[in-house]
Design a protein around this motif. Structure first.
Motif, PDB file in Angstrom:
ATOM      1  N   PRO B  19     -50.914 -80.617  -7.848  1.00  0.00           N
ATOM      2  CA  PRO B  19     -51.683 -80.396  -9.077  1.00  0.00           C
ATOM      3  C   PRO B  19     -51.651 -78.918  -9.465  1.00  0.00           C
ATOM      4  N   VAL B  20     -51.767 -78.671 -10.753  1.00  0.00           N
ATOM      5  CA  VAL B  20     -51.848 -77.281 -11.223  1.00  0.00           C
ATOM      6  C   VAL B  20     -53.063 -77.165 -12.128  1.00  0.00           C
ATOM      7  N   SER B  21     -53.587 -75.959 -12.281  1.00  0.00           N
ATOM      8  CA  SER B  21     -54.667 -75.793 -13.251  1.00  0.00           C
ATOM      9  C   SER B  21     -54.352 -74.597 -14.127  1.00  0.00           C
ATOM     10  N   MET B  22     -54.828 -74.688 -15.363  1.00  0.00           N
ATOM     11  CA  MET B  22     -54.556 -73.608 -16.298  1.00  0.00           C
ATOM     12  C   MET B  22     -55.369 -72.379 -15.929  1.00  0.00           C
ATOM     13  N   THR B  23     -54.810 -71.213 -16.139  1.00  0.00           N
ATOM     14  CA  THR B  23     -55.540 -69.984 -15.839  1.00  0.00           C
ATOM     15  C   THR B  23     -56.312 -69.523 -17.077  1.00  0.00           C
ATOM     16  N   SER B  24     -57.267 -68.649 -16.866  1.00  0.00           N
ATOM     17  CA  SER B  24     -58.011 -68.073 -17.996  1.00  0.00           C
ATOM     18  C   SER B  24     -57.058 -67.385 -18.958  1.00  0.00           C
ATOM     19  N   ALA B  25     -56.046 -66.724 -18.420  1.00  0.00           N
ATOM     20  CA  ALA B  25     -55.096 -66.012 -19.281  1.00  0.00           C
ATOM     21  C   ALA B  25     -54.379 -66.982 -20.219  1.00  0.00           C
ATOM     22  N   GLU B  26     -54.027 -68.169 -19.684  1.00  0.00           N
ATOM     23  CA  GLU B  26     -53.346 -69.157 -20.545  1.00  0.00           C
ATOM     24  C   GLU B  26     -54.279 -69.685 -21.627  1.00  0.00           C
ATOM     25  N   ILE B  27     -55.523 -69.965 -21.248  1.00  0.00           N
ATOM     26  CA  ILE B  27     -56.491 -70.456 -22.240  1.00  0.00           C
ATOM     27  C   ILE B  27     -56.704 -69.402 -23.326  1.00  0.00           C
ATOM     28  N   ARG B  29     -54.575 -67.125 -24.300  1.00  0.00           N
ATOM     29  CA  ARG B  29     -53.388 -67.097 -25.178  1.00  0.00           C
ATOM     30  C   ARG B  29     -53.443 -68.222 -26.207  1.00  0.00           C
ATOM     31  N   LYS B  30     -53.885 -69.402 -25.772  1.00  0.00           N
ATOM     32  CA  LYS B  30     -53.986 -70.540 -26.700  1.00  0.00           C
ATOM     33  C   LYS B  30     -55.034 -70.254 -27.781  1.00  0.00           C
ATOM     34  N   LEU B  31     -56.188 -69.704 -27.348  1.00  0.00           N
ATOM     35  CA  LEU B  31     -57.256 -69.431 -28.308  1.00  0.00           C
ATOM     36  C   LEU B  31     -56.830 -68.370 -29.313  1.00  0.00           C
ATOM     37  N   ILE B  32     -56.181 -67.328 -28.817  1.00  0.00           N
ATOM     38  CA  ILE B  32     -55.745 -66.259 -29.726  1.00  0.00           C
ATOM     39  C   ILE B  32     -54.755 -66.816 -30.746  1.00  0.00           C
ATOM     40  N   ALA B  33     -53.792 -67.596 -30.274  1.00  0.00           N
ATOM     41  CA  ALA B  33     -52.795 -68.166 -31.194  1.00  0.00           C
ATOM     42  C   ALA B  33     -53.470 -69.050 -32.241  1.00  0.00           C
ATOM     43  N   THR B  34     -54.474 -69.831 -31.810  1.00  0.00           N
ATOM     44  CA  THR B  34     -55.158 -70.737 -32.734  1.00  0.00           C
ATOM     45  C   THR B  34     -56.003 -69.968 -33.743  1.00  0.00           C
ATOM     46  N   LEU B  35     -56.732 -68.962 -33.234  1.00  0.00           N
ATOM     47  CA  LEU B  35     -57.615 -68.201 -34.138  1.00  0.00           C
ATOM     48  C   LEU B  35     -56.801 -67.449 -35.185  1.00  0.00           C
ATOM     49  N   VAL B  36     -55.674 -66.893 -34.782  1.00  0.00           N
ATOM     50  CA  VAL B  36     -54.822 -66.179 -35.741  1.00  0.00           C
ATOM     51  C   VAL B  36     -54.337 -67.153 -36.807  1.00  0.00           C
ATOM     52  N   ARG B  37     -53.949 -68.324 -36.367  1.00  0.00           N
ATOM     53  CA  ARG B  37     -53.444 -69.353 -37.280  1.00  0.00           C
ATOM     54  C   ARG B  37     -54.548 -69.820 -38.239  1.00  0.00           C
ATOM     55  N   ALA B  38     -55.798 -69.770 -37.757  1.00  0.00           N
ATOM     56  CA  ALA B  38     -56.922 -70.272 -38.562  1.00  0.00           C
ATOM     57  C   ALA B  38     -57.513 -69.205 -39.484  1.00  0.00           C
ATOM     58  N   PHE B  59     -48.621 -78.712 -30.539  1.00  0.00           N
ATOM     59  CA  PHE B  59     -49.201 -79.474 -29.434  1.00  0.00           C
ATOM     60  C   PHE B  59     -49.376 -78.601 -28.191  1.00  0.00           C
ATOM     61  N   ALA B  60     -48.370 -77.782 -27.897  1.00  0.00           N
ATOM     62  CA  ALA B  60     -48.408 -76.953 -26.681  1.00  0.00           C
ATOM     63  C   ALA B  60     -49.534 -75.928 -26.725  1.00  0.00           C
ATOM     64  N   VAL B  61     -50.033 -75.602 -27.946  1.00  0.00           N
ATOM     65  CA  VAL B  61     -51.146 -74.667 -28.081  1.00  0.00           C
ATOM     66  C   VAL B  61     -52.479 -75.417 -28.087  1.00  0.00           C
ATOM     67  N   SER B  62     -52.533 -76.534 -28.812  1.00  0.00           N
ATOM     68  CA  SER B  62     -53.815 -77.228 -28.979  1.00  0.00           C
ATOM     69  C   SER B  62     -54.153 -78.159 -27.812  1.00  0.00           C
ATOM     70  N   PRO B 284     -44.223 -78.263 -11.543  1.00  0.00           N
ATOM     71  CA  PRO B 284     -45.431 -77.425 -11.520  1.00  0.00           C
ATOM     72  C   PRO B 284     -45.222 -76.023 -12.111  1.00  0.00           C
ATOM     73  N   LEU B 285     -43.973 -75.541 -12.091  1.00  0.00           N
ATOM     74  CA  LEU B 285     -43.694 -74.211 -12.652  1.00  0.00           C
ATOM     75  C   LEU B 285     -43.715 -74.199 -14.178  1.00  0.00           C
ATOM     76  N   SER B 286     -43.637 -75.391 -14.792  1.00  0.00           N
ATOM     77  CA  SER B 286     -43.523 -75.445 -16.253  1.00  0.00           C
ATOM     78  C   SER B 286     -44.887 -75.336 -16.912  1.00  0.00           C
ATOM     79  N   ASP B 287     -45.011 -74.401 -17.888  1.00  0.00           N
ATOM     80  CA  ASP B 287     -46.260 -74.337 -18.651  1.00  0.00           C
ATOM     81  C   ASP B 287     -46.139 -75.290 -19.853  1.00  0.00           C
ATOM     82  N   ASP B 288     -47.189 -75.325 -20.676  1.00  0.00           N
ATOM     83  CA  ASP B 288     -47.199 -76.277 -21.790  1.00  0.00           C
ATOM     84  C   ASP B 288     -46.037 -76.053 -22.753  1.00  0.00           C
ATOM     85  N   HIS B 289     -45.702 -74.784 -22.979  1.00  0.00           N
ATOM     86  CA  HIS B 289     -44.604 -74.496 -23.908  1.00  0.00           C
ATOM     87  C   HIS B 289     -43.279 -75.019 -23.369  1.00  0.00           C
TER      88      HIS B 289
END
Ligand SMILES: [Zn+2]
Ligand SMILES: [Zn+2]
Lengths: 124, 324
Positions: B19-27, B29-38, B59-62, B284-289
């Motif tokens: 199993p893998v879990s997302m890190t705070s840094a990844e979350i 990055r997703k939030l920043i990308a979304t907020l900029v887009r919004a 999808f890979a961001v949201s 496990p090495l693959s991120d959402d992107h």
């Protein structure tokens, strides 16, 4: 599956055509074998001209992978050239562009593999 | 849902190996990308925000493809539950059952691909095993099936011994190639190349077919073996397929590591006339992107190699549900 060989100095260009898939890959492998046997340090280099190939499946790519491994083990060099756009995309998606020598054209392949072969190619 | 309606498949764990879990840094990055887009958009209600996410954010961001290891549910409409594998996703599944239908009086049928750790690690945290009125039947083709589960629960690995589990737990040994009837489904197992062997399962009911084929390496130059898988996948509505490696990896440095690629999955599905291919057991090495890119590339490959039939390509994520 037929391979048409053409020699340029120390390099043999092998041209093939059609589809390299589960029904033809065994023939492709067999046709490649004698050329591969001479692809050693100080002997021939091989450049496979794929300009006439419209599709290659995983089993065809595996033949190329094994050929490349064998050539490397013998101290030889092998490359592929002149991929049609769809075949180039298949190489990219399968990541085979990262493990094989892939050249945009036969001429560019020869330029990288062997300067004497390039000279012979340009002289014809 | 009446039992004659179509099947549904729900994914509780889709990650391979561990199993893998997302890190705070990844979350972040997703939030920043979304907020900029919004920026500049009037997203002042949860509904507007949800529809913006759905329509305008990649999808890979949201979303995330999720981090739990192998566990897939086949929703049959009957009161019995049908699962494939008990990776860490089984913990979430068990909690969901408890919340929706209470802790006891449930029957679970679990089909095990094999007993590598990532496929059994959810079992000690699968809460239904601690309630006496639950009945859990674990099916598999390995001789050591029961022993593996018992050892995982033994000291010093886990505080509660297997003998202390209060549910009724049975192990059912299956023979590959034979057809069985379980919970209204007909099911058949097939041997696959993997360290210590693994088995794929073909489930069928009223003309609907789901194939679960994970932790399997395909020897592409063995034509008889390839043909065997083409038959196993024949006309499936959904093939859940181990696509942990790229084809180049699977045929070079990771040859004999026991996993397959998106490419081989697509070729088998094309030859078998399967309708959908679901990429599964993500690296496990693959991120959402990276997984989203793999999905896009596989769709593109399907497009350029398509014959007269289309194969729909999906990438499994924890929480995904497919109706067949
Ligand atoms: Zn696994
Ligand atoms: Zn495994």
């Amino acid at each position: 599956m037929d391979l048409t060989p053409k020699r340029y100095a120390d390099t043999v260009v092998l041209a093939t055509a059609g589809r390299i898939d589960h029904s033809t890959s065994e023939g492709f492998k067999t046709a490649l074998a004698p050329h591969l046997a001479r692809c050693t340090a100080g002997q021939d280099r091989i450049l496979i001209d794929l300009a006439g190939v419209e599709y290659i499946s995983s089993v065809g790519l595996r033949v190329l992978m094994l050929a490349s491994k064998q050539a490397k083990a013998q101290g030889g060099t092998i490359g592929v050239a002149a991929l049609q756009p769809d075949v180039k995309e298949i190489f990219d998606i399968t990541r085979f562009t990262m493990v094989l020598n892939v050249f945009p054209s036969v001429r560019e392949g020869l330029a990288q593999l062997s300067p004497p072969a390039l000279a012979a190619f340009d002289a014809t | 849902m009446p039992p004659d309606a179509g099947l549904r498949v729900r994914f509780w764990g889709t990650r391979g190996s561990i199993p893998v879990s997302m890190t705070s840094a990844e979350i972040r990055r997703k939030l920043i990308a979304t907020l900029v887009r919004a920026a500049g958009r009037a997203l002042d209600t949860p509904e507007k925000a949800a529809s913006f996410l759905e329509r305008e954010v990649d999808f890979a961001v949201s979303h995330t493809f999720g981090g739990n290891s192998s566990c897939v549910q086949i929703v049959t409409g009957s009161t019995d539950y049908v699962l494939c594998d008990l990776g860490s996703g089984a913990r979430v599944f068990g909690n969901d059952v408890l919340a929706a239908r209470g802790s006891g009086d449930h029957t679970f049928h679990v089909f095990m691909s094999h007993v590598h750790w990532d496929h059994i690690m959810g079992f000690p945290f699968f809460l239904p095993i601690y309630t006496p009125t639950n009945h859990i039947r674990i099916y598999g083709c390995h001789a050591e099936l029961e022993d593996a589960f018992r050892r995982q629960h033994a000291a010093p690995f886990f505080p509660v011994d297997f003998a202390g589990l209060s549910a009724r737990i049975e192990f059912v040994r299956l023979e590959p190639g034979r057809e069985y009837e379980v919970a209204g489904l007909s099911v058949k197992a097939k041997l696959q190349h993997h360290s210590g062997d693994s088995y794929g399962y073909r489930f069928q009911r009223a003309g609907r077919v789901v194939v679960y084929s994970t932790d399997a390496e395909h020897k592409q130059d063995d034509l008889a073996e390839v043909q065997g898988f083409v038959e196993f996948f024949r006309d499936a509505d959904l093939v859940i397929f181990d696509s942990q490696y790229s084809l180049a990896e699977a045929t070079s440095i990771k040859e004999d590591w026991g996993h397959s690629s998106n490419i081989v999955g697509l070729e088998l599905c094309q030859r078998a006339h399967a309708k959908r291919l679901c990429l599964y057991h993500h690296e496990p090495l693959s991120d959402d992107h990276k997984i989203a890119a793999l999905l896009a590339e596989t769709r593109r490959l399907e497009e350029i190699t398509r014959g007269d039939r289309r194969v729909e390509i999906l990438a499994a994520y924890d929480g995904m549900e497919i109706a067949l």
